[in-house]
Design a protein around this motif. Structure first.
Motif, short mmCIF file in Angstrom:
data_model
loop_
_atom_site.label_atom_id
_atom_site.label_comp_id
_atom_site.label_asym_id
_atom_site.label_seq_id
_atom_site.Cartn_x
_atom_site.Cartn_y
_atom_site.Cartn_z
N MET A 290 0.81 -1.18 0.16
CA MET A 290 0.05 0.15 -0.12
C MET A 290 0.80 1.31 0.10
N ASP A 291 0.17 2.40 -0.76
CA ASP A 291 1.06 3.64 -0.69
C ASP A 291 0.45 4.54 0.08
N LEU A 292 -0.97 4.23 0.48
CA LEU A 292 -1.69 5.22 1.41
C LEU A 292 -3.13 4.68 1.73
N ALA A 293 -3.57 5.02 2.54
CA ALA A 293 -4.91 4.69 3.16
C ALA A 293 -5.95 5.77 3.62
N GLU A 294 -7.09 5.16 3.53
CA GLU A 294 -8.22 6.04 4.18
C GLU A 294 -8.91 5.27 5.20
N VAL A 295 -8.75 5.71 6.24
CA VAL A 295 -9.54 4.94 7.45
C VAL A 295 -10.35 5.67 8.17
N TYR A 296 -11.65 5.00 9.04
CA TYR A 296 -12.67 5.51 9.52
C TYR A 296 -12.21 6.08 10.88
N ASP A 297 -11.98 7.31 11.08
CA ASP A 297 -11.50 8.03 12.36
C ASP A 297 -12.59 8.61 12.76
N LEU A 298 -13.39 7.86 13.43
CA LEU A 298 -14.51 8.31 14.28
C LEU A 298 -14.37 8.95 15.41
N SER A 299 -13.04 8.56 15.93
CA SER A 299 -12.39 9.36 16.80
C SER A 299 -10.89 9.27 16.39
N SER A 300 -10.09 10.26 16.80
CA SER A 300 -8.64 10.22 16.47
C SER A 300 -8.14 8.85 17.08
N ALA A 301 -8.41 8.48 18.31
CA ALA A 301 -7.74 7.24 18.78
C ALA A 301 -8.11 6.12 17.95
N LEU A 302 -9.27 5.90 17.25
CA LEU A 302 -9.75 4.78 16.35
C LEU A 302 -8.76 4.54 15.24
N GLU A 303 -8.39 5.83 14.96
CA GLU A 303 -7.33 5.87 13.79
C GLU A 303 -6.29 5.03 14.12
N LEU A 304 -5.83 4.91 15.39
CA LEU A 304 -4.61 4.02 15.56
C LEU A 304 -4.92 2.62 15.50
N ASP A 305 -6.21 2.35 15.89
CA ASP A 305 -6.66 0.89 15.75
C ASP A 305 -6.61 0.34 14.46
N TRP A 306 -6.92 1.27 13.56
CA TRP A 306 -7.02 0.81 12.20
C TRP A 306 -5.57 0.62 11.56
N TYR A 307 -4.73 1.27 11.88
CA TYR A 307 -3.07 1.08 11.55
C TYR A 307 -2.96 -0.46 11.60
N GLU A 308 -3.41 -0.83 12.76
CA GLU A 308 -3.18 -2.61 13.10
C GLU A 308 -4.05 -3.09 12.45
N ILE A 309 -5.16 -2.88 12.22
CA ILE A 309 -6.40 -3.70 11.55
C ILE A 309 -6.17 -3.89 10.11
N ILE A 310 -5.48 -3.01 9.42
CA ILE A 310 -5.16 -3.06 8.05
C ILE A 310 -3.73 -3.34 7.88
#
Lengths: 396, 143
Positions: A290-310
């Motif tokens: 991947m060169d980039l990602a768009e993830v669902y930051d419903l909260s700023s903290a949730l964006e960190l969860d997404w780094y790991e999930i994807i």
């Protein structure tokens, strides 16, 4: 690749709190996408709408609502609802029609007009069988309460700090400031984020996504059609709309409880990681591509969860990514170059489509002011309450 | 005049004031436990059971995570005027390996909680009117 469809056109109505009909936003986005694709509305054979549940009956039949507003021309239609994943369900429906050979040209549209403040349950009256009504009644479990539980879990488990969460908001505000479709052009400092009022500890007002009006649209076509009508286009090699596997042991909206994990075998992959895994497998690629990602930051903290999930890093390592600037534009793997929900706020049925619009602009080299150099491959990820996974891979 | 204590929702918990339990169901075929109650078809995809017995859930568990409401939630939550912020905990029941959310009783704030802390289930007033006190389950640090 046999399961690819082409994105010939993308369009958006800017996010904001405009207070007009969602239909207007959707039609504007659709017209922009058709113009971008150089395709006439009368040549669209299939319309896939992402539903909105806060705008009366026209919102439940969004596909037909947009088709009527664009002028009835006989196209086939479908409307999808999957909470925050509604947009990617609409994409999946259009893609399936194209891949099945039932149509060559499909229009995907999602748009929303949202009320002010917290999302509350839709519809009136006592609904003691509806978990979405009961969670407000019995616990006062608003959406930010669930975001707060997930955020605090990161702090307890991985030593995340309030500053880590604030850094995500600061980053996304800088990205969003370069995006004319974002709602908030303002860049925020760490001090401003950390001084904003606490809503659901540890999350402050500026770390929780707002509710917005907005619209997004895509023109999808078969690869054969695209090769005939365009010279340069990006494609979708994967769409994931997975549901959890039993037992789902993560507490999620709108539930009071998880499934019981006692006495049954746990799934090979938990729900959240399974969303991206399914997309990667379809496309035959991995997170390292991947060169980039768009993830669902419903909260700023949730964006960190997404780094790991994807799969951008291992579990517990997301804080390092944000601290090192890896996910900023110019970093190793930019995330939410659009500004994400932090800069947009949430227009539910449009959001998953908007994520794909951003990847398309980036991969076509048209993300002026926020361009990721030579981006070839990107992934979107989000999920909607009641168990809706959503991930789309976009490829140059 | 003493008000009548009535459950804010029927059948979700026992009204035993000293040692209340959440009430779930157990599938008689695969033994999986469901809360809120599942009473028609077992949700374990390997099972297919259709018969359930009511079961009391563990009264104690450990904090999985926690947060609070600094602002009044929207209706149908019945917020007191003026609104008093309160904590919410997600507690993992050990035997059931199930996380259940609930309000935390007044007097325990976010700063008093940490993951892994033992909590117990208690009954408390959710809201009241002229005749009744409507009761709900809450979490409280275990004695």
């Amino acid at each position: 690749m046999s399961n690819e469809v082409a994105i010939l056109g993308v369009g958006m109505h800017p996010w904001g709190k405009w207070g007009r009909s969602f239909v207007e936003y959707g039609v504007k986005a659709a017209k922009d996408a058709l113009l971008d694709a150089s395709i006439e509305w009368k040549d669209v054979q299939f319309v896939a709408g992402g539903d909105t549940i806060r705008n009366g009956y026209p919102g439940y039949v969004a596909g037909a609502t947009f088709a009527q507003a664009l002028g009835w021309q006989g196209a086939q239609v479908a409307s999808s609802y999957g909470a925050c994943a509604s947009g990617s369900q609409a994409i999946a429906t259009a893609r399936a029609q194209i891949l099945a050979g039932l149509c060559d040209v499909a229009l995907v549209v999602g748009a929303d007009t949202t009320p002010k403040g917290f999302f509350a349950p839709t519809g009136g009256g006592d609904r003691s069988k509806d978990p979405d009504w009961l969670r407000f009644r019995l616990v006062g479990a608003t959406n930010p309460v669930y975001f707060g539980l997930w955020a605090r879990r990161r702090m307890e488990l991985f030593g995340a700090t309030e500053e880590d969460f604030a850094k995500v908001k600061v980053k996304n505000s800088h990205h969003g400031a370069q995006n004319p479709n974002a709602r908030y052009p303002k860049t925020f400092s760490m001090e401003e984020v950390l001084a904003s009022p606490m809503v659901s500890d540890p999350l402050r007002l500026l770390q929780i996504c707002a509710t917005s009006d907005g619209g997004a649209a895509l023109v999808l076509t078969s690869m054969e059609y695209a090769r005939k009508h365009a010279t340069d286009f990006v494609t979708i090699p994967a769409v994931s709309n997975v549901t959890p596997k039993y037992p789902n042991t993560l507490i999620e909206m709108p539930n009071f409880s998880t499934d019981s994990g006692a006495g049954v075998q746990m799934p090979d992959v938990p729900f959240r990681p399974s969303i991206a895994k399914h997309a990667y497998e379809q496309a035959g690629v991995g997170p390292e591509d991947m060169d980039l990602a768009e993830v669902y930051d419903l909260s700023s903290a949730l964006e960190l969860d997404w780094y790991e999930i994807i799969g951008l890093c291992k579990e517990g390592e997301a804080e390092k990514l944000i601290r090192d600037g890896d996910t900023s534009i110019g970093g190793r793997i930019p995330v939410n170059t659009s500004g994400g929900l932090g800069a947009f706020g949430e227009a539910i049925p449009a959001q998953a489509i908007a994520q794909v619009c951003e990847l398309a602009w980036q991969l076509r080299g048209q993300a002026q002011g926020r361009q990721v150099e030579a981006a070839q491959l990107g992934i979107t990820a989000n999920y909607g309450l009641f168990g809706h996974g959503s991930s789309v891979i976009v490829k140059r | 005049m003493t008000k009548t204590r009535v459950p804010a929702i029927e059948g979700w918990f026992t009204m035993d004031p000293d040692a209340p339990h959440l009430l779930g169901t157990r599938c008689t075929r695969c033994s999986n436990v469901f809360f809120p109650k599942e009473e028609s078809y077992c949700r374990n995809p390997e099972c297919g059971g259709t018969e359930f017995e009511e079961t009391k859930l563990s009264r104690r568990g450990r904090v999985w995570s926690f947060t609070n409401n600094c602002y009044a939630p929207p209706e149908p939550f019945m917020a007191k005027e003026p609104f008093e912020p309160y904590a919410i905990a997600a507690v993992e029941l050990e035997a059931e390996k199930m996380i259940v959310i609930g309000q935390v009783t007044a007097g325990t704030e976010v700063g008093d909680l940490e993951a892994g802390m033992e909590m117990e289930l208690v009954l408390d007033i959710l809201y009241e009117d002229d005749e009744n006190e409507y009761i709900v389950w809450k979490w409280q640090p275990a004695a």
